[in-house]
Design a protein around this motif. Structure first.
Motif, mmCIF file in Angstrom:
data_model
loop_
_atom_site.group_PDB
_atom_site.id
_atom_site.type_symbol
_atom_site.label_atom_id
_atom_site.label_comp_id
_atom_site.label_asym_id
_atom_site.label_seq_id
_atom_site.Cartn_x
_atom_site.Cartn_y
_atom_site.Cartn_z
ATOM 1 N N VAL A 48 -6.574 -38.058 64.076
ATOM 2 C CA VAL A 48 -8.032 -38.169 63.945
ATOM 3 C C VAL A 48 -8.598 -36.941 63.240
ATOM 4 O O VAL A 48 -9.437 -37.059 62.327
ATOM 5 N N LYS A 49 -8.121 -35.751 63.633
ATOM 6 C CA LYS A 49 -8.646 -34.510 63.073
ATOM 7 C C LYS A 49 -8.274 -34.329 61.607
ATOM 8 O O LYS A 49 -9.130 -33.962 60.779
ATOM 9 N N ASN A 50 -7.019 -34.595 61.259
ATOM 10 C CA ASN A 50 -6.511 -34.237 59.932
ATOM 11 C C ASN A 50 -6.582 -35.364 58.902
ATOM 12 O O ASN A 50 -6.522 -35.094 57.695
ATOM 13 N N TYR A 51 -6.711 -36.625 59.363
ATOM 14 C CA TYR A 51 -6.641 -37.740 58.412
ATOM 15 C C TYR A 51 -7.778 -38.747 58.577
ATOM 16 O O TYR A 51 -8.399 -39.126 57.584
ATOM 17 N N LEU A 52 -8.067 -39.197 59.799
ATOM 18 C CA LEU A 52 -9.101 -40.221 59.965
ATOM 19 C C LEU A 52 -10.489 -39.668 59.652
ATOM 20 O O LEU A 52 -11.224 -40.258 58.854
ATOM 21 N N ARG A 53 -10.859 -38.553 60.252
ATOM 22 C CA ARG A 53 -12.198 -37.995 60.011
ATOM 23 C C ARG A 53 -12.386 -37.545 58.565
ATOM 24 O O ARG A 53 -13.400 -37.880 57.947
ATOM 25 N N PRO A 54 -11.433 -36.802 57.992
ATOM 26 C CA PRO A 54 -11.610 -36.404 56.579
ATOM 27 C C PRO A 54 -11.272 -37.495 55.584
ATOM 28 O O PRO A 54 -11.390 -37.290 54.378
ATOM 29 N N GLN A 55 -10.843 -38.672 56.097
ATOM 30 C CA GLN A 55 -10.506 -39.811 55.233
ATOM 31 C C GLN A 55 -9.463 -39.408 54.189
ATOM 32 O O GLN A 55 -9.684 -39.499 52.969
ATOM 33 N N LYS A 56 -8.311 -39.016 54.692
ATOM 34 C CA LYS A 56 -7.207 -38.558 53.860
ATOM 35 C C LYS A 56 -5.962 -39.382 54.180
ATOM 36 O O LYS A 56 -5.635 -39.591 55.354
ATOM 37 N N PRO A 57 -5.231 -39.865 53.177
ATOM 38 C CA PRO A 57 -4.060 -40.706 53.459
ATOM 39 C C PRO A 57 -2.890 -39.893 53.995
ATOM 40 O O PRO A 57 -2.787 -38.683 53.757
ATOM 41 N N VAL A 58 -2.000 -40.575 54.718
ATOM 42 C CA VAL A 58 -0.803 -39.928 55.241
ATOM 43 C C VAL A 58 0.280 -40.979 55.439
ATOM 44 O O VAL A 58 -0.020 -42.147 55.731
ATOM 45 N N VAL A 59 1.539 -40.587 55.260
ATOM 46 C CA VAL A 59 2.684 -41.429 55.593
ATOM 47 C C VAL A 59 3.300 -40.891 56.885
ATOM 48 O O VAL A 59 3.630 -39.703 56.981
ATOM 49 N N ILE A 60 3.433 -41.766 57.879
ATOM 50 C CA ILE A 60 4.050 -41.403 59.163
ATOM 51 C C ILE A 60 5.406 -42.101 59.212
ATOM 52 O O ILE A 60 5.478 -43.335 59.160
ATOM 53 N N GLU A 61 6.463 -41.330 59.289
ATOM 54 C CA GLU A 61 7.795 -41.903 59.133
ATOM 55 C C GLU A 61 8.294 -42.641 60.374
ATOM 56 O O GLU A 61 8.997 -43.639 60.260
ATOM 57 N N ASN A 62 7.955 -42.152 61.560
ATOM 58 C CA ASN A 62 8.569 -42.702 62.772
ATOM 59 C C ASN A 62 7.554 -43.257 63.771
ATOM 60 O O ASN A 62 7.773 -43.197 64.981
ATOM 61 N N LEU A 63 6.470 -43.824 63.294
ATOM 62 C CA LEU A 63 5.438 -44.323 64.202
ATOM 63 C C LEU A 63 5.874 -45.586 64.940
ATOM 64 O O LEU A 63 5.451 -45.840 66.061
ATOM 65 N N ILE A 64 6.754 -46.396 64.340
ATOM 66 C CA ILE A 64 7.037 -47.728 64.899
ATOM 67 C C ILE A 64 8.499 -47.905 65.324
ATOM 68 O O ILE A 64 8.966 -49.037 65.456
ATOM 69 N N GLU A 65 9.203 -46.819 65.579
ATOM 70 C CA GLU A 65 10.610 -46.950 65.939
ATOM 71 C C GLU A 65 10.817 -47.641 67.279
ATOM 72 O O GLU A 65 11.916 -48.130 67.564
ATOM 73 N N ASP A 66 9.780 -47.695 68.126
ATOM 74 C CA ASP A 66 9.904 -48.394 69.412
ATOM 75 C C ASP A 66 9.501 -49.864 69.324
ATOM 76 O O ASP A 66 9.561 -50.590 70.316
ATOM 77 N N TRP A 67 9.105 -50.334 68.155
ATOM 78 C CA TRP A 67 8.787 -51.754 67.981
ATOM 79 C C TRP A 67 10.080 -52.570 67.873
ATOM 80 O O TRP A 67 11.016 -52.148 67.171
ATOM 81 N N PRO A 68 10.145 -53.755 68.482
ATOM 82 C CA PRO A 68 11.255 -54.662 68.188
ATOM 83 C C PRO A 68 11.369 -54.958 66.689
ATOM 84 O O PRO A 68 12.471 -55.110 66.159
#
Length: 289
Positions: free
Chosen positions: A20-40
């Protein structure tokens, strides 16, 4: 000469507070590599699985042909059984893509394979969309009609993404009364003699692989090229900025209906006029004679 693009920030993981602080509020894109590793879905979702679970469904297909006045808003160019489409993707390069395919509606069982990340975006539960493409297929540079905050999850293969924010509109040869730029611009290798204003544009680039999540802020232009066959899913949250929310409502309730009306009334002349205006408007704003 190449486009002026900086690499999108890339993190292995991220907390809700930092996102929220670094990307959502300043509206800046980001790639998150391991956000969904717990998804089937992280282990299950590939082209063969989609063929197995959705093979008998008829899917809408789009290619890179220029907009025609006879085409409705987001009207598909062809249809095919999913099993046949997956076989085509694996067999040879194809321009056919699946675009905005609602998996909640079409394959309810897939809901069990993913979660809604608690990352600070209030995501719309009924609008998970799938996108498929073959090697070297691509989307035209465009932004989404609702100017949503988007989490874009990529599965199988590799995909290149080029982004611009709305402050770059004057350099992109935007088509009036539309959500796209000139369709004859190759954003992977632009002709700067033909499109000189692009030299002034500043954007972002990233390569996505299986399991990567791209955050695209509100109203960001995006061009996506499939380096290899693959597919992605997007979850979206309503635009938070009042200006973007009002623009989204205008697009949905006025702009697209006006555009469709003009296509019916003026036919191809309307499309040709818009394409020409994209050039004259951009040249005027950039003092290009």
């Amino acid at each position: 000469m190449k486009l002026n693009l900086q690499e999108i920030d890339r993190v292995t993981s991220i907390t809700k507070e930092d996102f929220v602080k670094n990307y959502l509020r300043p509206q800046k894109p980001v790639v998150i590599e391991n956000l969904i590793e717990d998804w089937p879905a992280f282990k299950k979702w590939n082209l063969e699985y989609m063929k197995e679970i959705a093979g008998d469904l008829t899917v809408p297909l789009y290619d890179d042909r220029p907009v025609d006045y006879k085409d409705g808003f987001n009207e598909p160019h062809a249809t095919m059984k999913m099993s046949e489409y997956v076989d085509l993707l694996k067999r040879e390069p194809t321009k056919f893509r699946i675009f905005l395919w609602n998996i909640l509606k079409e394959i309810p069982a897939l809901q069990n394979d993913y979660k809604f990340p608690e990352i600070g975006i209030r995501l719309m539960k009924k609008l998970p969309m799938l996108f498929f493409g073959g090697r070297d297929s691509y989307t035209f540079m465009h932004y989404d009609i609702d100017l949503a905050n988007i989490l874009h999850f990529h599965f199988e293969g590799k995909k290149q993404v080029i982004l611009f924010d709305q402050t770059q509109n004057d350099y992109l040869y935007k088509i009036p009364h539309s959500l796209i730029t000139r369709e004859d611009i190759d954003f992977s290798n632009p002709d700067f003699e033909k499109w000189p204003a692009l030299k002034n544009a500043k954007g972002f680039v990233a390569n996505l692989e299986h399991g990567n999540t791209l955050y695209m802020p509100e109203g960001y232009w995006h061009y996506m090229r499939y380096i290899t066959p693959g597919f992605s899913m997007s979850l979206r949250g309503i635009a938070r900025k009042p200006k973007n929310l009002s623009k989204a409502l205008y697009n949905i309730f006025l702009m697209r209906h006006y555009d469709n009306l003009m296509r019916r009334m003026k036919g191809q002349k309307w499309i040709d006029w818009k394409n020409e205006k994209a050039i004259t408007n951009t040249n005027r704003k950039n003092n290009i004679s």
